[in-house]
Design a protein around this motif. Structure first.
Motif, short mmCIF file in Angstrom:
data_model
loop_
_atom_site.label_atom_id
_atom_site.label_comp_id
_atom_site.label_asym_id
_atom_site.label_seq_id
_atom_site.Cartn_x
_atom_site.Cartn_y
_atom_site.Cartn_z
N GLN A 181 50.36 40.08 29.24
CA GLN A 181 51.01 41.33 28.89
C GLN A 181 51.96 41.72 30.04
OE1 GLN A 181 47.43 43.44 28.21
NE2 GLN A 181 47.10 43.96 30.34
N PRO A 182 52.92 42.58 29.77
CA PRO A 182 53.88 42.96 30.82
C PRO A 182 53.18 43.63 32.01
CG PRO A 182 54.69 43.64 28.67
CD PRO A 182 53.27 43.17 28.48
N LEU A 183 53.66 43.33 33.19
CA LEU A 183 53.16 43.93 34.43
C LEU A 183 53.40 45.43 34.38
CD1 LEU A 183 52.00 42.97 37.18
CD2 LEU A 183 54.34 42.89 38.01
N THR A 184 52.37 46.22 34.68
CA THR A 184 52.48 47.68 34.57
C THR A 184 52.63 48.38 35.92
OG1 THR A 184 50.08 47.90 34.59
CG2 THR A 184 51.15 47.75 32.43
N GLY A 185 52.62 47.63 36.99
CA GLY A 185 52.76 48.22 38.31
C GLY A 185 53.08 47.12 39.31
N PRO A 186 53.15 47.46 40.58
CA PRO A 186 53.44 46.42 41.56
C PRO A 186 52.31 45.39 41.65
CG PRO A 186 52.95 48.51 42.64
CD PRO A 186 52.95 48.77 41.17
N ARG A 187 52.70 44.15 41.89
CA ARG A 187 51.71 43.08 42.06
C ARG A 187 50.95 43.31 43.36
NH1 ARG A 187 50.73 38.71 39.56
NH2 ARG A 187 52.65 38.71 38.37
N PRO A 188 49.61 43.20 43.34
CA PRO A 188 48.84 43.39 44.58
C PRO A 188 49.25 42.37 45.64
CG PRO A 188 47.39 43.19 42.66
CD PRO A 188 48.78 42.89 42.20
N ASP A 189 49.18 42.77 46.90
CA ASP A 189 49.51 41.86 48.00
C ASP A 189 48.52 40.70 48.08
OD1 ASP A 189 51.70 43.36 48.77
OD2 ASP A 189 50.55 44.53 50.22
N HIS A 190 47.26 40.99 47.76
CA HIS A 190 46.22 39.96 47.85
C HIS A 190 45.48 39.89 46.52
CE1 HIS A 190 43.08 37.47 49.58
NE2 HIS A 190 42.19 38.27 49.02
N PRO A 191 45.50 38.72 45.86
CA PRO A 191 44.76 38.60 44.60
C PRO A 191 43.27 38.82 44.82
CG PRO A 191 46.17 36.69 44.96
CD PRO A 191 46.19 37.50 46.22
N THR A 192 42.64 39.50 43.88
CA THR A 192 41.21 39.75 44.00
C THR A 192 40.40 38.86 43.07
OG1 THR A 192 41.37 41.51 42.36
CG2 THR A 192 41.59 42.16 44.68
N ILE A 193 41.06 38.04 42.28
CA ILE A 193 40.37 37.14 41.36
C ILE A 193 41.24 35.90 41.16
CG2 ILE A 193 41.38 38.19 39.29
CD1 ILE A 193 38.66 37.78 37.90
N HIS A 194 40.60 34.77 40.92
CA HIS A 194 41.34 33.56 40.57
C HIS A 194 40.48 32.69 39.66
CE1 HIS A 194 39.10 31.88 44.05
NE2 HIS A 194 39.14 30.75 43.36
N LEU A 195 41.10 31.74 38.99
CA LEU A 195 40.38 30.85 38.09
C LEU A 195 40.03 29.55 38.79
CD1 LEU A 195 42.51 31.24 34.83
CD2 LEU A 195 40.47 32.50 35.53
N ASP A 196 38.81 29.08 38.60
CA ASP A 196 38.39 27.75 39.05
C ASP A 196 38.39 26.86 37.82
OD1 ASP A 196 38.06 28.43 41.70
OD2 ASP A 196 35.90 28.69 41.56
N LEU A 197 39.29 25.89 37.80
CA LEU A 197 39.40 24.95 36.69
C LEU A 197 38.76 23.64 37.12
CD1 LEU A 197 43.13 25.70 35.82
CD2 LEU A 197 41.07 26.77 34.87
N THR A 198 37.98 23.03 36.25
CA THR A 198 37.27 21.80 36.58
C THR A 198 37.87 20.64 35.81
OG1 THR A 198 35.26 23.08 36.92
CG2 THR A 198 35.00 20.72 36.64
#
Length: 125
Positions: free
Chosen positions: A55-72
């Protein structure tokens, strides 16, 4: 008490360009994106896959991501998959190859800077 019957419905991502980011992730997962106005839905490519909703970004992107995906990926295919993701637009950040005996992974960023790891686990004896 019964165990919860909860499953992952979709991973939701805010994006500066939802269509472009969905196309990138479709290359990774094999799903076919469907636009719904300003948003894009990427269904699971098959059993065991996962859905994503952009979905469209609704605010500024955080400086530090707080979540990421682990793909196996299967053992021995991580380098090949990392190269495939780079050719699709991802950026390789670093490898972790000997910190833990049960896993090797490469940390990457998608075209909008969202982090993901591509991990391989050695076969069980």
């Amino acid at each position: 008490m019964d165990a919860p019957q909860i499953t992952l419905g979709s991973i939701n991502v805010e994006a500066a360009d939802p269509n472009a980011l969905a196309t990138f992730w479709a290359t990774l997962t094999g799903g076919t994106p469907t636009s719904t106005g300003d948003s894009v839905y990427l269904p699971p490519a098959g059993p065991g896959g996962f859905a994503m909703f952009f979905q469209p970004l609704t605010g500024p992107r955080p400086d530090h991501p707080t979540i990421h995906l682990d793909l196996t990926v299967p053992w021995g295919t991580r380098r090949q998959e990392v190269d495939r993701l780079i050719s699709a637009g991802a950026t390789k950040l670093w490898d972790v190859l000997d910190e833990h005996p049960h896993v090797r992974w490469t940390t990457m960023a998608d075209p909008e800077g969202n982090l993901l790891c591509v991990a391989e686990h050695p076969p069980s004896s």
